[in-house]
Write a protein that holds these residues in place. Structure first.
Motif, short mmCIF file in Angstrom:
data_model
loop_
_atom_site.label_atom_id
_atom_site.label_comp_id
_atom_site.label_asym_id
_atom_site.label_seq_id
_atom_site.Cartn_x
_atom_site.Cartn_y
_atom_site.Cartn_z
N THR A 65 33.10 26.38 4.80
CA THR A 65 33.65 26.79 6.09
C THR A 65 32.64 27.61 6.90
O THR A 65 32.37 27.27 8.05
CB THR A 65 34.95 27.59 5.90
OG1 THR A 65 35.86 26.82 5.14
CG2 THR A 65 35.57 27.93 7.25
N PRO A 66 32.08 28.69 6.34
CA PRO A 66 31.11 29.43 7.14
C PRO A 66 29.82 28.66 7.40
O PRO A 66 29.19 28.84 8.44
CB PRO A 66 30.83 30.69 6.31
CG PRO A 66 31.24 30.35 4.93
CD PRO A 66 32.38 29.38 5.07
N ARG A 132 37.96 31.11 5.80
CA ARG A 132 37.04 31.57 4.77
C ARG A 132 37.67 32.68 3.93
O ARG A 132 37.58 32.67 2.69
CB ARG A 132 35.75 32.08 5.41
CG ARG A 132 34.76 32.64 4.39
CD ARG A 132 33.50 33.16 5.04
NE ARG A 132 33.73 34.33 5.87
CZ ARG A 132 32.77 35.01 6.47
NH1 ARG A 132 31.52 34.64 6.36
NH2 ARG A 132 33.05 36.07 7.20
N ILE A 133 38.32 33.64 4.58
CA ILE A 133 38.91 34.77 3.86
C ILE A 133 40.08 34.31 2.99
O ILE A 133 40.26 34.80 1.86
CB ILE A 133 39.34 35.86 4.86
CG1 ILE A 133 38.10 36.58 5.39
CG2 ILE A 133 40.30 36.85 4.23
CD1 ILE A 133 38.38 37.56 6.49
N ARG A 134 40.87 33.37 3.47
CA ARG A 134 41.95 32.82 2.63
C ARG A 134 41.37 32.21 1.35
O ARG A 134 41.91 32.39 0.25
CB ARG A 134 42.72 31.75 3.40
CG ARG A 134 43.51 32.26 4.58
CD ARG A 134 44.82 32.86 4.18
NE ARG A 134 45.51 33.40 5.37
CZ ARG A 134 46.59 34.16 5.32
NH1 ARG A 134 47.13 34.48 4.15
NH2 ARG A 134 47.14 34.63 6.41
N LEU A 135 40.27 31.49 1.48
CA LEU A 135 39.66 30.85 0.32
C LEU A 135 39.01 31.87 -0.61
O LEU A 135 39.05 31.74 -1.84
CB LEU A 135 38.62 29.82 0.77
CG LEU A 135 39.17 28.59 1.49
CD1 LEU A 135 38.04 27.76 2.08
CD2 LEU A 135 40.02 27.74 0.56
N ASP A 150 41.88 21.39 3.41
CA ASP A 150 43.24 21.47 2.87
C ASP A 150 43.94 22.73 3.39
O ASP A 150 45.13 22.69 3.71
CB ASP A 150 43.18 21.49 1.34
CG ASP A 150 44.56 21.50 0.71
OD1 ASP A 150 45.38 20.61 1.05
OD2 ASP A 150 44.83 22.38 -0.13
N ALA A 151 43.18 23.83 3.49
CA ALA A 151 43.76 25.07 4.02
C ALA A 151 44.19 24.89 5.48
O ALA A 151 45.30 25.31 5.87
CB ALA A 151 42.75 26.21 3.91
N SER A 157 50.42 22.73 9.29
CA SER A 157 51.67 21.98 9.09
C SER A 157 52.85 22.91 8.84
O SER A 157 53.98 22.61 9.23
CB SER A 157 51.51 21.00 7.93
OG SER A 157 51.29 21.68 6.70
N GLU A 158 52.58 24.04 8.18
CA GLU A 158 53.67 24.96 7.84
C GLU A 158 53.93 26.00 8.92
O GLU A 158 55.07 26.46 9.10
CB GLU A 158 53.35 25.67 6.52
CG GLU A 158 53.31 24.74 5.32
CD GLU A 158 52.79 25.42 4.07
OE1 GLU A 158 52.72 26.67 4.07
OE2 GLU A 158 52.46 24.71 3.10
#
Length: 297
Positions: A65-66, A132-135, A150-151, A157-158
């Motif tokens: 991501t980064p 990035r932080i979520r991962l 996927d994130a 979607s949610e």
């Protein structure tokens, strides 16, 4: 090739260099910023825990991501900065002020150019850093997201597209204030070097580019670190009360962190940031300066 395209390409080179050098330090910073008080005794405890429990590749968790996003972000930063610098130089030349044909900008002009670069960059850096932080903070044994795409898919979607921009106003505040200081420090150091040695910008040595970039990085983090901590907290928070949301907004986040963890929480993770900063920011400006010389030659 237009000047703007050249600046964007040179900025991309700087951004890639920044990610490759700084990512291992960044994951330690984020883990310390977003963990509960007392989780880690310090930077080395955090880094050691990651290495022991998740392996050495964990220090590059979320790097795709980064690598893609920060490359774009730094590209936008430098593209916007150099565009603003050219416009100010034209104004200076028309008024007969500023040295080197108006190219030696004043401190206020550099701050305005840096703020503009930060705001332009913020539209991309907000969602990129959110993913990035979520991962970086998800469980290694039972990860919620398989990767950045996927994130993005699951979050949108949610919770809708808007959810990707969680913490966006804090991001804008961080980028505007931080990059105003960042580019002011770097450009003034370069101006001083040119004035005292009589060289042109193209003759600035790689060592000086790294040194001045490192100094600019410290200027950046001196301004933004508490803001960055709040951004990280908000970007790891739940999306709604049903998904564990703790903070209603940035102001509520500041109030609750202050009340429950004290002022020290606002500087937690500063150690790895200060160690990372000279390497990552030195690499950023070195990449930009060298790429610019090739592109403008």
């Amino acid at each position: 090739m237009s000047n703007t395209v050249k600046d964007l390409a040179a900025g991309t080179a700087g951004g890639i260099a920044q990610v490759l050098v700084g990512q291992p330090f960044d994951i330690v910073k984020v883990r310390m910023q977003t963990s509960a008080k007392g989780t880690y005794s310090g930077m080395m405890d955090c880094a050691g825990g990651i290495l022991k429990n998740e392996g050495p590749l964990a220090f590059y968790k979320g790097t795709l991501t980064p690598l893609l996003g920060i490359g774009v972000c730094v590209s936008i930063q430098f593209g916007a900065l150099e565009f603003a610098k050219r416009k100010f130089a034209e104004q200076n030349a028309a008024r007969g002020v500023g040295g080197d044909g108006g190219k030696l900008l004043s401190a206020s002009q550099l701050v305005v150019a840096g703020v503009g670069a930060g705001l332009a960059n913020g539209w991309v850096s907000g969602p990129v850093e959110h993913i990035r932080i979520r991962l970086q903070t998800q469980s290694n044994t039972a990860p919620l997201y398989k990767g950045p795409f996927d994130a993005i898919r699951k979050i949108t979607s949610e919770h809708g597209i808007k959810a990707l921009f969680k913490g966006q106003m804090v991001t804008f505040l961080r980028e505007a204030s931080g990059y105003g200081a960042y580019f002011l420090v770097y450009e003034k150091l370069v101006q001083r070097e040119m004035a005292t040695t009589g060289i042109s910008r193209e003759q600035l040595s790689p060592v000086k580019a790294v040194l001045y970039g490192a100094t600019a990085g410290y200027g950046l983090w001196a301004v933004i670190y508490p803001i960055d901590m709040i951004k990280s907290r908000m970007q790891t928070d739940g999306f709604s009360p049903s998904t564990g949301q703790k903070y209603l907004n940035a102001r509520d986040c500041v109030r609750k962190v202050w009340r429950t963890e004290g002022i020290s929480a606002f500087t937690r993770g500063l150690g790895p940031t200060l160690i990372r900063s000279p390497f990552a920011n030195g690499a950023t400006f070195l990449g930009f300066e060298l790429a610019s010389r090739v592109l403008y030659s």
